[in-house]
Motif scaffolding. Structure first.
Motif, PDB file in Angstrom:
ATOM      1  N   ARG A  33      85.194  20.103 -37.772  1.00 23.38           N
ATOM      2  CA  ARG A  33      86.566  19.977 -37.237  1.00 23.38           C
ATOM      3  C   ARG A  33      86.369  18.762 -36.196  1.00 23.38           C
ATOM      4  O   ARG A  33      87.265  17.749 -36.211  1.00 23.38           O
ATOM      5  N   PHE A  36      86.068  15.275 -37.743  1.00 20.84           N
ATOM      6  CA  PHE A  36      87.248  15.043 -38.385  1.00 20.84           C
ATOM      7  C   PHE A  36      88.197  14.420 -37.475  1.00 20.84           C
ATOM      8  O   PHE A  36      88.854  13.433 -37.617  1.00 20.84           O
ATOM      9  N   ARG A  91      87.204  17.256 -45.177  1.00 24.99           N
ATOM     10  CA  ARG A  91      87.567  18.264 -44.157  1.00 24.99           C
ATOM     11  C   ARG A  91      88.185  19.364 -45.089  1.00 24.99           C
ATOM     12  O   ARG A  91      87.867  20.701 -44.842  1.00 24.99           O
ATOM     13  N   ASP A  94      85.384  21.545 -46.600  1.00 24.64           N
ATOM     14  CA  ASP A  94      84.761  22.376 -45.760  1.00 24.64           C
ATOM     15  C   ASP A  94      85.478  23.870 -45.887  1.00 24.64           C
ATOM     16  O   ASP A  94      85.002  24.825 -45.278  1.00 24.64           O
ATOM     17  N   MET A 118      93.716  21.730 -40.221  1.00 22.47           N
ATOM     18  CA  MET A 118      92.604  21.218 -40.518  1.00 22.47           C
ATOM     19  C   MET A 118      91.934  20.841 -39.280  1.00 22.47           C
ATOM     20  O   MET A 118      90.828  20.841 -39.103  1.00 22.47           O
TER      21      MET A 118
END
Length: 158
Positions: A33, A36, A91, A94, A118
């Motif tokens: 996170r 990102f 992302r 993930d 996200m």
């Protein structure tokens, strides 16, 4: 004669370690996170800086540079969009979801919801079908994120 063997040994010892790679243009793997958010802010800052510089040049030299600036901004937009697609794909990986889930960004009402998910949802624990868990965030990630957020805040208040 012994130098080629020595150089191949040194190249082998300098191989990338799995968790320490700065391979941001690779769409395979997973992205946490904070990274990102950091990479998304980096894309936004680059886009805003180049757009501001382009606006200044456009204002000063409009007749002479109109076509060149337009083509340059199209090129920048394409490059930053590709980077954004790569980061979103990683992302989503993930979450153990494929990059095809990015098609939901074409639904305008779903785009902010997807971006919030996200940013807020943690990824799957441990290894998933897209690879090992992303590396832990270092102090450098936190500091660079703080610097970028500060820069955005300062420029927004001007």
């Amino acid at each position: 004669m012994s130098q080629p063997a020595h150089s191949s040994d040194s190249n082998h010892s300098k191989a990338k370690k799995p968790g320490l790679s700065l391979d941001i243009l690779n769409s395979r793997g997973r992205l946490g996170r904070l990274r990102f958010l950091k990479y998304s802010l980096l894309i936004f800052i680059i886009w805003a800086a180049i757009g501001a510089a382009s606006n200044v040049l456009w204002t000063l030299y409009y007749p002479e540079w109109h076509d060149a600036l337009s083509l340059f901004m199209i090129f920048v937009l394409i490059m930053l969009s590709v980077m954004g697609i790569i980061f979103c794909t990683r992302r989503l990986n993930d979450f153990n979801a494929t990059g095809w889930w990015m098609l939901i960004f074409f639904v305008p009402i779903a785009t902010p919801i997807m971006l919030l998910l996200m940013l807020l949802l943690p990824g799957t624990q441990g290894e998933n079908r897209f690879g090992p868990a992303p590396p832990k965030n270092s102090k450098c990630v936190y500091v660079s994120l703080l610097v970028m957020l500060s820069l955005l805040f300062l420029t927004a208040t001007l």
